[in-house]
Design a protein around this motif. Structure first.
Motif, PDB file in Angstrom:
ATOM      1  N   ASP A 136       0.758  -1.212  -0.090  1.00  0.00           N
ATOM      2  CA  ASP A 136       0.016   0.030  -0.087  1.00  0.00           C
ATOM      3  C   ASP A 136       0.751   1.250   0.032  1.00  0.00           C
ATOM      4  OD1 ASP A 136      -2.245  -1.665   0.125  1.00  0.00           O
ATOM      5  OD2 ASP A 136      -2.770  -1.156   2.188  1.00  0.00           O
ATOM      6  N   THR A 137       1.882   1.290   0.804  1.00  0.00           N
ATOM      7  CA  THR A 137       2.750   2.201   0.878  1.00  0.00           C
ATOM      8  C   THR A 137       3.538   2.457  -0.378  1.00  0.00           C
ATOM      9  OG1 THR A 137       3.135   1.858   3.192  1.00  0.00           O
ATOM     10  CG2 THR A 137       4.768   3.392   2.213  1.00  0.00           C
ATOM     11  N   LEU A 138       4.028   1.565  -0.928  1.00  0.00           N
ATOM     12  CA  LEU A 138       4.723   1.674  -2.267  1.00  0.00           C
ATOM     13  C   LEU A 138       3.892   2.009  -3.500  1.00  0.00           C
ATOM     14  CD1 LEU A 138       7.144  -1.302  -2.010  1.00  0.00           C
ATOM     15  CD2 LEU A 138       7.697   1.419  -1.982  1.00  0.00           C
ATOM     16  N   ALA A 139       2.597   1.613  -3.245  1.00  0.00           N
ATOM     17  CA  ALA A 139       1.719   1.901  -4.370  1.00  0.00           C
ATOM     18  C   ALA A 139       1.507   3.506  -4.517  1.00  0.00           C
ATOM     19  CB  ALA A 139       0.173   1.455  -4.000  1.00  0.00           C
ATOM     20  N   VAL A 140       1.684   4.372  -3.435  1.00  0.00           N
ATOM     21  CA  VAL A 140       1.574   5.619  -3.566  1.00  0.00           C
ATOM     22  C   VAL A 140       2.742   6.202  -4.443  1.00  0.00           C
ATOM     23  CG1 VAL A 140       1.826   8.064  -2.090  1.00  0.00           C
ATOM     24  CG2 VAL A 140       0.594   6.039  -1.084  1.00  0.00           C
ATOM     25  N   ALA A 141       3.688   5.752  -4.196  1.00  0.00           N
ATOM     26  CA  ALA A 141       5.048   6.015  -5.197  1.00  0.00           C
ATOM     27  C   ALA A 141       4.705   5.768  -6.663  1.00  0.00           C
ATOM     28  CB  ALA A 141       6.298   5.390  -4.744  1.00  0.00           C
ATOM     29  N   LEU A 142       3.928   4.515  -6.820  1.00  0.00           N
ATOM     30  CA  LEU A 142       3.806   3.901  -8.162  1.00  0.00           C
ATOM     31  C   LEU A 142       2.864   5.162  -8.995  1.00  0.00           C
ATOM     32  CD1 LEU A 142       3.870   2.039 -10.456  1.00  0.00           C
ATOM     33  CD2 LEU A 142       2.095   0.762  -9.455  1.00  0.00           C
ATOM     34  N   ASN A 143       1.965   5.874  -8.376  1.00  0.00           N
ATOM     35  CA  ASN A 143       1.255   7.095  -8.956  1.00  0.00           C
ATOM     36  C   ASN A 143       2.026   7.908  -9.350  1.00  0.00           C
ATOM     37  OD1 ASN A 143      -1.902   6.644  -8.569  1.00  0.00           O
ATOM     38  ND2 ASN A 143      -1.141   6.076  -6.577  1.00  0.00           N
ATOM     39  N   LEU A 144       3.162   8.386  -8.699  1.00  0.00           N
ATOM     40  CA  LEU A 144       4.105   9.360  -9.144  1.00  0.00           C
ATOM     41  C   LEU A 144       5.046   8.956 -10.142  1.00  0.00           C
ATOM     42  CD1 LEU A 144       4.872  10.799  -5.593  1.00  0.00           C
ATOM     43  CD2 LEU A 144       3.114  11.635  -7.219  1.00  0.00           C
ATOM     44  N   GLU A 145       5.290   7.540 -10.122  1.00  0.00           N
ATOM     45  CA  GLU A 145       6.382   7.007 -11.010  1.00  0.00           C
ATOM     46  C   GLU A 145       5.827   7.202 -12.363  1.00  0.00           C
ATOM     47  OE1 GLU A 145       9.459   6.361 -10.684  1.00  0.00           O
ATOM     48  OE2 GLU A 145       9.823   6.526  -8.506  1.00  0.00           O
ATOM     49  N   TYR A 146       4.354   6.546 -12.500  1.00  0.00           N
ATOM     50  CA  TYR A 146       3.674   6.652 -13.687  1.00  0.00           C
ATOM     51  C   TYR A 146       4.046   8.379 -14.329  1.00  0.00           C
ATOM     52  CZ  TYR A 146       1.246   2.543 -14.036  1.00  0.00           C
ATOM     53  OH  TYR A 146       0.985   0.886 -14.237  1.00  0.00           O
ATOM     54  N   PHE A 147       3.744   9.202 -13.613  1.00  0.00           N
ATOM     55  CA  PHE A 147       3.447  10.556 -14.062  1.00  0.00           C
ATOM     56  C   PHE A 147       5.151  11.154 -14.365  1.00  0.00           C
ATOM     57  CE2 PHE A 147       4.179  15.104 -13.770  1.00  0.00           C
ATOM     58  CZ  PHE A 147       3.388  15.651 -14.016  1.00  0.00           C
TER      59      PHE A 147
ATOM     60  N   LEU B  95       4.122  -1.741 -19.123  1.00  0.00           N
ATOM     61  CA  LEU B  95       3.866  -1.037 -17.805  1.00  0.00           C
ATOM     62  C   LEU B  95       2.801  -0.114 -17.772  1.00  0.00           C
ATOM     63  CD1 LEU B  95       7.665   0.175 -17.698  1.00  0.00           C
ATOM     64  CD2 LEU B  95       6.655  -1.810 -16.662  1.00  0.00           C
ATOM     65  N   ALA B  96       2.309   0.327 -18.765  1.00  0.00           N
ATOM     66  CA  ALA B  96       1.066   0.909 -18.766  1.00  0.00           C
ATOM     67  C   ALA B  96      -0.356   0.296 -18.275  1.00  0.00           C
ATOM     68  CB  ALA B  96       0.632   1.830 -19.950  1.00  0.00           C
ATOM     69  N   ASP B  97       0.039  -0.894 -18.757  1.00  0.00           N
ATOM     70  CA  ASP B  97      -1.086  -2.161 -18.212  1.00  0.00           C
ATOM     71  C   ASP B  97      -2.651  -1.762 -18.864  1.00  0.00           C
ATOM     72  OD1 ASP B  97      -2.073  -4.374 -17.137  1.00  0.00           O
ATOM     73  OD2 ASP B  97      -1.945  -3.654 -15.068  1.00  0.00           O
ATOM     74  N   ASN B  98      -2.614  -0.967 -19.920  1.00  0.00           N
ATOM     75  CA  ASN B  98      -3.828  -0.780 -20.519  1.00  0.00           C
ATOM     76  C   ASN B  98      -4.637   0.413 -19.677  1.00  0.00           C
ATOM     77  OD1 ASN B  98      -3.834  -2.476 -22.587  1.00  0.00           O
ATOM     78  ND2 ASN B  98      -4.473  -4.209 -21.155  1.00  0.00           N
ATOM     79  N   GLY B  99      -3.955   1.220 -18.828  1.00  0.00           N
ATOM     80  CA  GLY B  99      -4.206   2.403 -18.190  1.00  0.00           C
ATOM     81  C   GLY B  99      -4.620   3.459 -19.167  1.00  0.00           C
TER      82      GLY B  99
ATOM     83  N   LEU C   3      -4.077  10.692 -16.162  1.00  0.00           N
ATOM     84  CA  LEU C   3      -2.919  11.806 -16.149  1.00  0.00           C
ATOM     85  C   LEU C   3      -3.183  13.006 -16.770  1.00  0.00           C
ATOM     86  CD1 LEU C   3       0.124   9.543 -15.768  1.00  0.00           C
ATOM     87  CD2 LEU C   3      -0.724  10.729 -13.798  1.00  0.00           C
ATOM     88  N   ASP C   4      -3.057  14.120 -16.566  1.00  0.00           N
ATOM     89  CA  ASP C   4      -3.101  15.272 -17.324  1.00  0.00           C
ATOM     90  C   ASP C   4      -1.991  16.259 -17.056  1.00  0.00           C
ATOM     91  OD1 ASP C   4      -3.849  17.479 -18.907  1.00  0.00           O
ATOM     92  OD2 ASP C   4      -5.727  17.708 -18.140  1.00  0.00           O
ATOM     93  N   PHE C   5      -1.131  16.352 -18.160  1.00  0.00           N
ATOM     94  CA  PHE C   5      -0.065  17.532 -18.026  1.00  0.00           C
ATOM     95  C   PHE C   5      -0.202  18.113 -19.153  1.00  0.00           C
ATOM     96  CE2 PHE C   5       2.144  14.191 -20.421  1.00  0.00           C
ATOM     97  CZ  PHE C   5       2.018  12.944 -19.574  1.00  0.00           C
ATOM     98  N   GLY C   6      -1.311  18.457 -19.550  1.00  0.00           N
ATOM     99  CA  GLY C   6      -1.429  19.528 -20.600  1.00  0.00           C
ATOM    100  C   GLY C   6      -0.948  20.982 -20.226  1.00  0.00           C
ATOM    101  N   LYS C   7      -0.995  21.813 -21.090  1.00  0.00           N
ATOM    102  CA  LYS C   7      -0.124  23.420 -20.712  1.00  0.00           C
ATOM    103  C   LYS C   7      -1.336  24.038 -19.896  1.00  0.00           C
ATOM    104  CE  LYS C   7       0.408  23.913 -25.399  1.00  0.00           C
ATOM    105  NZ  LYS C   7       0.580  24.422 -26.756  1.00  0.00           N
ATOM    106  N   ASP C   8      -2.572  23.641 -19.993  1.00  0.00           N
ATOM    107  CA  ASP C   8      -3.468  24.380 -19.267  1.00  0.00           C
ATOM    108  C   ASP C   8      -3.525  24.329 -17.935  1.00  0.00           C
ATOM    109  OD1 ASP C   8      -4.224  21.778 -19.780  1.00  0.00           O
ATOM    110  OD2 ASP C   8      -6.386  22.348 -19.582  1.00  0.00           O
ATOM    111  N   VAL C   9      -3.197  22.733 -17.235  1.00  0.00           N
ATOM    112  CA  VAL C   9      -2.728  22.412 -15.964  1.00  0.00           C
ATOM    113  C   VAL C   9      -1.348  23.004 -15.492  1.00  0.00           C
ATOM    114  CG1 VAL C   9      -2.396  20.428 -14.436  1.00  0.00           C
ATOM    115  CG2 VAL C   9      -4.067  20.262 -16.386  1.00  0.00           C
ATOM    116  N   TRP C  10      -0.371  23.009 -16.384  1.00  0.00           N
ATOM    117  CA  TRP C  10       0.781  23.803 -16.027  1.00  0.00           C
ATOM    118  C   TRP C  10       0.418  25.104 -15.652  1.00  0.00           C
ATOM    119  CZ3 TRP C  10       4.442  21.043 -13.807  1.00  0.00           C
ATOM    120  CH2 TRP C  10       4.733  19.987 -14.352  1.00  0.00           C
ATOM    121  N   ALA C  11      -0.199  25.678 -16.491  1.00  0.00           N
ATOM    122  CA  ALA C  11      -0.397  27.086 -16.543  1.00  0.00           C
ATOM    123  C   ALA C  11      -0.996  27.512 -15.197  1.00  0.00           C
ATOM    124  CB  ALA C  11      -1.420  27.708 -17.787  1.00  0.00           C
TER     125      ALA C  11
END
Length: 311
Positions: A36-47, A68-72, A109-117
């Motif tokens: 469970d603890t390492l799963a938190v990190a997995l969210n960030l590793e995907y990003f 690795l994306a596992d059909n996500g 995940l959304d790392f579009g320019k609008d989110v960064w802006a």
């Protein structure tokens, strides 16, 4: 901490190693709590994997390592950045293998320019004109990258004391080492150009890092400072004698830490782990993420294969 001597030839290629190959076999040395603890990190590793791959090549895990994306869900908004010439290597990710059936597909995940802006607008407290574009050039991209590995780094530091199995501790140590290296590479690169004006705006690189760190401090809800920019008052610097801050650390020069609740509060850009948004429009996955989400019951049915025990 003070900034030490660095190689002038450092390039963005240092950031290539964002996934760690592990020699751990099986999951016998991983308790439910460890997973469970390492799963938190997995969210960030995907990003990180998707953001760095798209920035370098304009393509993500679905092209380089679809298993690795596992059909996500396909990430939204990724673009090839206008970077200095670099060579990036994709290193096999092993955290999912270690997590076994507790792992999960790539979250939305959304790392579009609008989110960064919006992220940079929130950091500065006003709307930047033109909107901040992380893909416009190397400086912008590195400032965006500044917002990523350090959050994971504090997460690994905060999660380490909770780990019980030898395999989990070994994997976390390896991941933490890579995450710390990423953060050091990013901060050092930015430190070398700390006085550079981020065009077309009026602020410097150092001022941008300070604003981003203050935003993360605010979002995680901590009453204490657990994030610092590239320049700090001398009383907060190493030996209370320097302002340079290549490596962020507390008064004892030890790494800061964050809890899962704080991690999700930051990456959702909401300050609340029950309110997804920002880079994770539908929230993270894994038990820690789902237990905070108000939509947990509605998504539980689709995630049954990954939820073998109650939260």
């Amino acid at each position: 901490m003070a900034c030490g001597k660095v190689m002038e030839s450092m390039t963005l290629g240092v950031l290539a190693v964002f996934l760690l190959a592990s020699t751990a076999e099986g999951t016998a040395d991983f308790t439910i709590q460890d997973k469970d603890t390492l799963a938190v990190a997995l969210n960030l590793e995907y990003f990180e994997a998707e953001f760095f791959l798209f920035g370098a090549y304009g393509l993500g895990l679905d092209h380089f390592a679809a298993h690795l994306a596992d059909n996500g869900a396909a990430p939204k908004g990724g673009e090839k950045a206008d970077l200095d010439p670099i060579v990036r290597e994709l290193v096999e990710q092993a955290i999912k293998e270690a997590l076994g059936k507790e792992a999960f597909p790539r979250p939305h995940l959304d790392f579009g320019k609008d989110v960064w802006a919006k992220t940079f607008d929130d950091a500065f407290g006003y709307t930047l004109d033109p909107p901040f574009n992380p893909y416009a050039n190397s400086v912008n991209y590195m400032l965006a990258s500044y917002a990523i590995p350090y959050v994971g780094l504090t997460g690994y530091t905060g999660g380490a004391p909770l780990l019980q199995g030898a395999g989990a501790k070994s994997l976390a140590a390896r991941l933490l080492a890579v995450e710390a290296g990423q953060d050091a590479a990013i901060r050092t690169w930015l430190y070398l150009v700390k006085d550079k004006i981020v065009k077309p705006y009026e602020f410097t690189v150092a001022e941008a890092t300070e604003k981003l760190s203050k935003l993360r401090n605010k979002l995680d809800g901590s009453d204490e400072v657990d994030d610092e920019g590239l320049i700090v008052p001398k009383e907060l610097g190493a030996e209370e004698a320097v302002e340079g801050n290549c490596l962020a650390g507390d008064k004892d020069s030890l790494a800061y830490s964050r809890t899962p609740r704080q991690i999700f509060s930051v990456v959702y850009a909401s300050g609340d782990p029950s309110k997804p948004g920002g880079f994770y429009p539908k929230g993270g996955l894994g038990r820690h993420a789902l237990k905070y989400l108000s939509t947990y019951e509605s998504v539980k049915q689709t995630l049954n294969p990954f939820l073998d025990s109650e939260l």
